[in-house]
Every structure is written in C-alpha cells, then in structure tokens.
Design a protein around this motif. Sequence first.
Motif, PDB file in Angstrom:
ATOM      1  N   SER A  43     -13.570  37.353 -46.678  1.00  0.00           N
ATOM      2  CA  SER A  43     -13.655  36.581 -45.436  1.00  0.00           C
ATOM      3  C   SER A  43     -12.515  36.916 -44.476  1.00  0.00           C
ATOM      4  CB  SER A  43     -13.670  35.082 -45.728  1.00  0.00           C
ATOM      5  OG  SER A  43     -12.404  34.639 -46.167  1.00  0.00           O
ATOM      6  N   MET A  44     -11.409  37.395 -45.011  1.00  0.00           N
ATOM      7  CA  MET A  44     -10.264  37.746 -44.167  1.00  0.00           C
ATOM      8  C   MET A  44     -10.317  39.173 -43.641  1.00  0.00           C
ATOM      9  SD  MET A  44      -6.891  36.111 -45.956  1.00  0.00           S
ATOM     10  CE  MET A  44      -7.346  35.802 -47.653  1.00  0.00           C
ATOM     11  N   VAL A  45     -10.860  40.114 -44.430  1.00  0.00           N
ATOM     12  CA  VAL A  45     -10.632  41.526 -44.094  1.00  0.00           C
ATOM     13  C   VAL A  45     -11.849  42.415 -43.890  1.00  0.00           C
ATOM     14  CG1 VAL A  45      -8.407  41.525 -45.273  1.00  0.00           C
ATOM     15  CG2 VAL A  45     -10.433  42.282 -46.496  1.00  0.00           C
ATOM     16  N   THR A  46     -13.009  42.060 -44.398  1.00  0.00           N
ATOM     17  CA  THR A  46     -14.145  42.983 -44.350  1.00  0.00           C
ATOM     18  C   THR A  46     -14.469  43.384 -42.916  1.00  0.00           C
ATOM     19  OG1 THR A  46     -15.072  42.074 -46.369  1.00  0.00           O
ATOM     20  CG2 THR A  46     -16.560  43.328 -44.977  1.00  0.00           C
ATOM     21  N   GLY A  47     -14.515  44.683 -42.695  1.00  0.00           N
ATOM     22  CA  GLY A  47     -14.873  45.217 -41.390  1.00  0.00           C
ATOM     23  C   GLY A  47     -13.775  45.166 -40.350  1.00  0.00           C
ATOM     24  N   THR A  48     -12.579  44.779 -40.736  1.00  0.00           N
ATOM     25  CA  THR A  48     -11.484  44.682 -39.770  1.00  0.00           C
ATOM     26  C   THR A  48     -10.543  45.872 -39.885  1.00  0.00           C
ATOM     27  OG1 THR A  48     -10.062  43.419 -41.263  1.00  0.00           O
ATOM     28  CG2 THR A  48     -11.515  42.146 -39.847  1.00  0.00           C
ATOM     29  N   VAL A  86      -1.574  44.302 -47.033  1.00  0.00           N
ATOM     30  CA  VAL A  86      -2.516  44.382 -45.927  1.00  0.00           C
ATOM     31  C   VAL A  86      -2.149  43.296 -44.937  1.00  0.00           C
ATOM     32  CG1 VAL A  86      -4.937  44.136 -45.260  1.00  0.00           C
ATOM     33  CG2 VAL A  86      -4.340  45.363 -47.354  1.00  0.00           C
ATOM     34  N   VAL A  87      -1.917  43.698 -43.695  1.00  0.00           N
ATOM     35  CA  VAL A  87      -1.482  42.765 -42.658  1.00  0.00           C
ATOM     36  C   VAL A  87      -2.547  42.708 -41.567  1.00  0.00           C
ATOM     37  CG1 VAL A  87       0.338  42.192 -41.012  1.00  0.00           C
ATOM     38  CG2 VAL A  87       0.918  43.329 -43.173  1.00  0.00           C
ATOM     39  N   LEU A  88      -3.011  41.501 -41.277  1.00  0.00           N
ATOM     40  CA  LEU A  88      -4.024  41.291 -40.249  1.00  0.00           C
ATOM     41  C   LEU A  88      -3.394  41.311 -38.869  1.00  0.00           C
ATOM     42  CD1 LEU A  88      -5.793  38.316 -42.017  1.00  0.00           C
ATOM     43  CD2 LEU A  88      -6.538  40.702 -41.990  1.00  0.00           C
ATOM     44  N   SER A  96      -0.147  38.254 -43.527  1.00  0.00           N
ATOM     45  CA  SER A  96      -0.337  39.040 -44.744  1.00  0.00           C
ATOM     46  C   SER A  96      -1.516  38.474 -45.541  1.00  0.00           C
ATOM     47  CB  SER A  96       0.925  38.990 -45.594  1.00  0.00           C
ATOM     48  OG  SER A  96       0.661  39.409 -46.914  1.00  0.00           O
ATOM     49  N   VAL A  97      -2.431  39.335 -45.952  1.00  0.00           N
ATOM     50  CA  VAL A  97      -3.580  38.901 -46.735  1.00  0.00           C
ATOM     51  C   VAL A  97      -3.120  38.324 -48.077  1.00  0.00           C
ATOM     52  CG1 VAL A  97      -5.655  39.678 -47.949  1.00  0.00           C
ATOM     53  CG2 VAL A  97      -5.195  40.457 -45.626  1.00  0.00           C
ATOM     54  N   GLY A  98      -2.227  39.019 -48.766  1.00  0.00           N
ATOM     55  CA  GLY A  98      -1.736  38.533 -50.056  1.00  0.00           C
ATOM     56  C   GLY A  98      -1.046  37.187 -49.953  1.00  0.00           C
ATOM     57  N   LEU A 125      -3.615  34.480 -49.259  1.00  0.00           N
ATOM     58  CA  LEU A 125      -4.396  34.175 -50.453  1.00  0.00           C
ATOM     59  C   LEU A 125      -3.601  33.264 -51.379  1.00  0.00           C
ATOM     60  CD1 LEU A 125      -7.148  34.865 -51.643  1.00  0.00           C
ATOM     61  CD2 LEU A 125      -6.081  36.749 -52.841  1.00  0.00           C
ATOM     62  N   LEU A 126      -2.336  33.540 -51.548  1.00  0.00           N
ATOM     63  CA  LEU A 126      -1.496  32.688 -52.398  1.00  0.00           C
ATOM     64  C   LEU A 126      -1.349  31.291 -51.819  1.00  0.00           C
ATOM     65  CD1 LEU A 126       1.259  35.237 -53.384  1.00  0.00           C
ATOM     66  CD2 LEU A 126      -0.464  34.234 -54.881  1.00  0.00           C
ATOM     67  N   GLN A 127      -1.177  31.184 -50.496  1.00  0.00           N
ATOM     68  CA  GLN A 127      -1.029  29.884 -49.861  1.00  0.00           C
ATOM     69  C   GLN A 127      -2.306  29.056 -49.973  1.00  0.00           C
ATOM     70  OE1 GLN A 127       0.288  31.033 -45.949  1.00  0.00           O
ATOM     71  NE2 GLN A 127       2.431  30.931 -46.527  1.00  0.00           N
TER      72      GLN A 127
END
Length: 117
Positions: free
Chosen positions: A77-82, A101-103, A108-110, A113-115
């Motif tokens: 949901s955060m990264v696909t296709g971006t 990976v930074v949006l 940061s995606v990681g 996800l942890l948050q």
Amino acid sequence: MYARAAKWVGAGLVTCLVAAVDVAGASEFQARVFRVVDGDTVELRHDRRSERARLRGLDCPELKQPYGPQAKRAVASMVTGTTVLVRTYGRDKSGLLLVDVVLQGGRSVGRSLLQEG
C-alpha cells in the motif's frame, strides 16, 4: 480482550532486528517499485534492469506465517508502482541488495512499517 489481541497483532506483524551498518558506505538512486514479494522484500526497476531487495533492519513474517499477508499488504500500500529513493547497504547472505526505501516527502518505508506495528 480486544486490547490484548491488538497487542499480539502489532507484535506479530513486524519484528525489528537491530543491525549495525556502515552508513558512510551507502549509495543512493531513484527506482520504481514494481512488485512487493513479502513484507520485507521488494523488486525494484532501475537503469532498465530489475533487482530484488530486502528492507534493511526488518524481519517480517513469511507469507505462510501468521501476519505475513498483512505485512505484504502494508508495504504494498505504501510503495507499489511508486518511484522511491533507495539507499543501499551492501548485500545480505542470500545476495539480495540491502536497502532503505524512502518515499517522496522523506518517509522511510521500514520506519513507517515499524510505527504502524
């Protein structure tokens, strides 16, 4: 009872591993995420080639384990296709590129996800 279940769901979704990394050795590039393999593995397209990469510092459940599909959906949901900024930190024992990976906007995606748990 709901609070107890929510606590276990959050704990089971993502486990953070502490990793010592040489930040000075990192390189950066822009890439497009075209596939999320599981909660901690993505496939990137950069310079007309594809590369599988593992999100640094995360160990998400495998798809057949409890919460594995949820972890994959959260990352997707955060990264696909971006298009994202990728910071590399060498390779893991399987030969996968270790990355942050930074949006756009610097998130940061990681870390996200942890948050989110």
